[in-house]
Write a protein that holds these residues in place. Sequence first.
Motif: not given
Length: 121
Positions: A45-48, A55-62, A65-74
């Motif tokens: 498994y790899r965290g991406i 709301g702070s985000t972290e991305y794996a290097e690969p 700039g291509r993937f975006t994580i968001t959350k819809d709280n409601p």
Amino acid sequence: HVQLVESGGGSAQTGGSLRLSCVFSGYSVSSGCVGWFRQAPGTDYRGIAVIGEDGSTEYAEPVKGRFTITKDNPKNTLHLEMNSLQPEDSAMYYCAVDHVASRCLMYDYQYWGQGTQVTVS
């Protein structure tokens, strides 16, 4: 009882896009650290991408700039927008929760969904 259900996987062409969703029940997506992981055949498994309560985000290097994580709280839902997909992005994608961490890292998550397959060709 915490339940995470992923959807949105499928097939895409190189350079294409997909949007994954993960519906939470029994747990609030606004709490703790929530994130996306992937596992290709024969690999660990790899965290991406992870997102914290603030709301702070972290991305794996690969995927930066291509993937975006968001959350819809409601809607208690986590999303992963994937653009410029490459064949090496092919994997089973999982959403997960770490409800004990004070800092959002990409390991030691306690609750996991069943996964959704992404295939890029």
